[in-house]
Write a protein that holds these residues in place. Structure first.
Motif, PDB file in Angstrom:
ATOM      1  N   LEU A 112       2.900  -1.434 -15.309  1.00 43.76           N
ATOM      2  CA  LEU A 112       3.700  -0.219 -15.199  1.00 43.76           C
ATOM      3  C   LEU A 112       2.918   0.992 -15.706  1.00 43.76           C
ATOM      4  O   LEU A 112       3.013   2.091 -15.150  1.00 43.76           O
ATOM      5  N   GLY A 113       2.125   0.793 -16.743  1.00 43.42           N
ATOM      6  CA  GLY A 113       1.290   1.875 -17.261  1.00 43.42           C
ATOM      7  C   GLY A 113       0.246   2.314 -16.254  1.00 43.42           C
ATOM      8  O   GLY A 113      -0.153   3.488 -16.214  1.00 43.42           O
ATOM      9  N   GLY A 114      -0.233   1.376 -15.436  1.00 37.59           N
ATOM     10  CA  GLY A 114      -1.172   1.723 -14.381  1.00 37.59           C
ATOM     11  C   GLY A 114      -0.528   2.602 -13.326  1.00 37.59           C
ATOM     12  O   GLY A 114      -1.116   3.592 -12.872  1.00 37.59           O
ATOM     13  N   TYR A 115       0.679   2.254 -12.942  1.00 36.11           N
ATOM     14  CA  TYR A 115       1.408   3.060 -11.968  1.00 36.11           C
ATOM     15  C   TYR A 115       1.679   4.461 -12.524  1.00 36.11           C
ATOM     16  O   TYR A 115       1.522   5.467 -11.829  1.00 36.11           O
ATOM     17  N   THR A 116       2.037   4.533 -13.812  1.00 34.98           N
ATOM     18  CA  THR A 116       2.251   5.830 -14.452  1.00 34.98           C
ATOM     19  C   THR A 116       0.958   6.643 -14.457  1.00 34.98           C
ATOM     20  O   THR A 116       0.969   7.844 -14.157  1.00 34.98           O
ATOM     21  N   ALA A 117      -0.156   5.988 -14.790  1.00 33.70           N
ATOM     22  CA  ALA A 117      -1.450   6.669 -14.792  1.00 33.70           C
ATOM     23  C   ALA A 117      -1.779   7.221 -13.408  1.00 33.70           C
ATOM     24  O   ALA A 117      -2.271   8.356 -13.267  1.00 33.70           O
ATOM     25  N   LEU A 118      -1.516   6.438 -12.376  1.00 29.41           N
ATOM     26  CA  LEU A 118      -1.775   6.873 -11.006  1.00 29.41           C
ATOM     27  C   LEU A 118      -0.913   8.084 -10.650  1.00 29.41           C
ATOM     28  O   LEU A 118      -1.391   9.030 -10.009  1.00 29.41           O
ATOM     29  N   ALA A 137       0.934  -1.896 -11.214  1.00 28.45           N
ATOM     30  CA  ALA A 137       2.162  -2.026 -10.444  1.00 28.45           C
ATOM     31  C   ALA A 137       2.276  -0.860  -9.473  1.00 28.45           C
ATOM     32  O   ALA A 137       1.417   0.031  -9.434  1.00 28.45           O
ATOM     33  N   GLY A 138       3.361  -0.844  -8.699  1.00 29.73           N
ATOM     34  CA  GLY A 138       3.630   0.269  -7.797  1.00 29.73           C
ATOM     35  C   GLY A 138       3.769  -0.178  -6.357  1.00 29.73           C
ATOM     36  O   GLY A 138       3.017  -1.025  -5.884  1.00 29.73           O
ATOM     37  N   PRO A 139       4.745   0.403  -5.638  1.00 32.27           N
ATOM     38  CA  PRO A 139       5.012  -0.004  -4.250  1.00 32.27           C
ATOM     39  C   PRO A 139       4.151   0.741  -3.241  1.00 32.27           C
ATOM     40  O   PRO A 139       3.819   1.914  -3.433  1.00 32.27           O
ATOM     41  N   PHE A 140       3.790   0.073  -2.177  1.00 34.10           N
ATOM     42  CA  PHE A 140       3.128   0.697  -1.042  1.00 34.10           C
ATOM     43  C   PHE A 140       4.146   0.923   0.071  1.00 34.10           C
ATOM     44  O   PHE A 140       5.146   0.205   0.170  1.00 34.10           O
ATOM     45  N   THR A 141       3.865   1.919   0.916  1.00 30.90           N
ATOM     46  CA  THR A 141       4.645   2.073   2.131  1.00 30.90           C
ATOM     47  C   THR A 141       4.258   0.946   3.073  1.00 30.90           C
ATOM     48  O   THR A 141       3.078   0.716   3.301  1.00 30.90           O
ATOM     49  N   GLN A 225      15.883   3.348  -8.537  1.00 31.15           N
ATOM     50  CA  GLN A 225      14.989   3.211  -7.393  1.00 31.15           C
ATOM     51  C   GLN A 225      13.532   3.339  -7.815  1.00 31.15           C
ATOM     52  O   GLN A 225      13.209   3.958  -8.833  1.00 31.15           O
ATOM     53  N   GLN A 226      12.642   2.749  -6.993  1.00 35.49           N
ATOM     54  CA  GLN A 226      11.209   2.854  -7.233  1.00 35.49           C
ATOM     55  C   GLN A 226      10.749   4.293  -7.008  1.00 35.49           C
ATOM     56  O   GLN A 226      11.405   5.079  -6.328  1.00 35.49           O
ATOM     57  N   GLY A 227       9.597   4.621  -7.576  1.00 39.57           N
ATOM     58  CA  GLY A 227       9.055   5.969  -7.443  1.00 39.57           C
ATOM     59  C   GLY A 227       8.242   6.147  -6.173  1.00 39.57           C
ATOM     60  O   GLY A 227       8.349   5.367  -5.227  1.00 39.57           O
ATOM     61  N   VAL A 230       2.419   4.135  -3.580  1.00 41.02           N
ATOM     62  CA  VAL A 230       1.034   4.175  -4.052  1.00 41.02           C
ATOM     63  C   VAL A 230       0.117   4.848  -3.043  1.00 41.02           C
ATOM     64  O   VAL A 230      -0.762   5.635  -3.415  1.00 41.02           O
ATOM     65  N   ASP A 231       0.302   4.564  -1.754  1.00 39.83           N
ATOM     66  CA  ASP A 231      -0.577   5.162  -0.746  1.00 39.83           C
ATOM     67  C   ASP A 231      -0.423   6.682  -0.695  1.00 39.83           C
ATOM     68  O   ASP A 231      -1.403   7.411  -0.482  1.00 39.83           O
ATOM     69  N   VAL A 232       0.773   7.170  -0.934  1.00 36.04           N
ATOM     70  CA  VAL A 232       0.996   8.615  -0.974  1.00 36.04           C
ATOM     71  C   VAL A 232       0.276   9.216  -2.185  1.00 36.04           C
ATOM     72  O   VAL A 232      -0.367  10.264  -2.088  1.00 36.04           O
ATOM     73  N   LEU A 233       0.375   8.546  -3.316  1.00 42.50           N
ATOM     74  CA  LEU A 233      -0.290   9.019  -4.532  1.00 42.50           C
ATOM     75  C   LEU A 233      -1.807   9.015  -4.364  1.00 42.50           C
ATOM     76  O   LEU A 233      -2.491   9.970  -4.761  1.00 42.50           O
TER      77      LEU A 233
END
Length: 303
Positions: A112-118, A137-141, A225-227, A230-233
């Protein structure tokens, strides 16, 4: 002839509190600021805290100024009855960089910290000189239209969300996952080296779970809901990116997930490690060496 042993500490470094939006946020810092070398900012994963970086801070601080911070709702940080999301933590971390550290950082996060960092690196590129994601972590489209959940799956999802949001239901579930036996069994599933699952580590995760407000944080995280995807970020990010993957992680297919990242950020560098979900804690000497060499080569500051 003398030999130098790695400066791996198993004891947390004493920290201090920062006031953010009227709430107490705990952080630790070690090492001196270095010319032409950005500081490191370490962000823990779900249920963890600054303590989870204790094996990294002491060694990395010999060459870098190192900071580690508790996300609001975890560790020694306050646990107010707020809505917890990637947007909240992104803002917290960016405010910490600008108000406390005062210069761009190399930001590293686990899970989760990785997703926050991204999220921080993508939305505030001026504050980030480099990004290190550790079993992030983090969702892709989805590249294809996702299969529509059937009526049964929708019903189960609605029931679980309702269960988490109901005080009694959330209390029952929280008491189950909060138990030290549950924490121990979960860690043993996600660590390759079972000897790294110590009573100290279990206590460091269990202790904050007893804080007032912790059950409500748990409910909020899992019922919201998820944030951003990842691909957008990745499409917004401009800094060097290092990916560290513990291949023994049962929650992540490291190779295929890294290729998904590479699809959207071809210039990334990746290392596959003989570890589980938390390589920084399981094989700290190896992770510290990779981070040290990569930051020195790719993340020099100008001025």
């Amino acid at each position: 002839m003398t030999t130098t042993t790695p400066l791996i500490s198993t004891q947390p470094i004493p920290g201090q509190f920062w006031q953010w939006r009227g709430e107490q946020i705990y952080y630790v810092t070690a090492g001196e600021s270095k010319a032409h070398r950005p500081p490191l900012l370490l962000i823990h994963g779900f249920g963890a805290s600054t303590d989870h970086w204790r094996k990294n801070i002491s060694e990395l601080s010999q060459e870098f100024q190192v900071w580690a911070i508790d996300l609001l709702g975890f560790g020694r940080a306050a646990k107010p009855a707020w809505t917890y999301s990637a947007d909240l933590w992104r803002t917290q971390i960016h405010d910490f960089i600008t108000e406390v550290i005062g210069q761009p950082v190399v930001i590293a996060g686990n899970s989760l910290g990785g997703y926050t960092a991204l999220c921080v690196a993508a939305e505030h590129p001026e504050s980030v000189a480099g990004t290190i994601l550790i079993n992030s972590a983090g969702p892709f489209t989805s590249s294809t239209h996702p299969k529509e959940p059937n009526i049964f799956q929708k019903a189960v999802g609605q029931i679980l969300t309702g269960f988490l949001r109901h005080p009694i239901g959330n209390s029952i579930l929280y008491k189950f996952v909060q138990r030290k036996s549950f924490i121990r069994n979960t860690l043993k599933k996600v660590y390759v080296d079972q000897s790294a699952v110590t009573e100290q580590l279990i206590d460091e995760i269990y202790r904050p779970s007893c804080d007032r407000g912790a059950p409500q944080v748990f409910a909020s995280v899992f019922s919201n809901q998820q944030g951003e995807k990842v691909d957008v970020l990745l499409g917004k990010m401009r800094c060097p990116l290092l990916m560290l993957w513990g291949e023994g992680d049962p929650w992540i297919d490291a190779r295929s997930r890294n290729e998904k990242f590479r699809e959207y950020y071809p210039q990334l560098q990746a290392y596959y490690l003989d570890a589980g979900h938390c390589p920084h804690d399981e094989i700290p000497t190896q992770v510290n060496a990779i981070v040290h060499n990569w930051v020195k080569e790719y993340c020099r500051t100008v001025g």
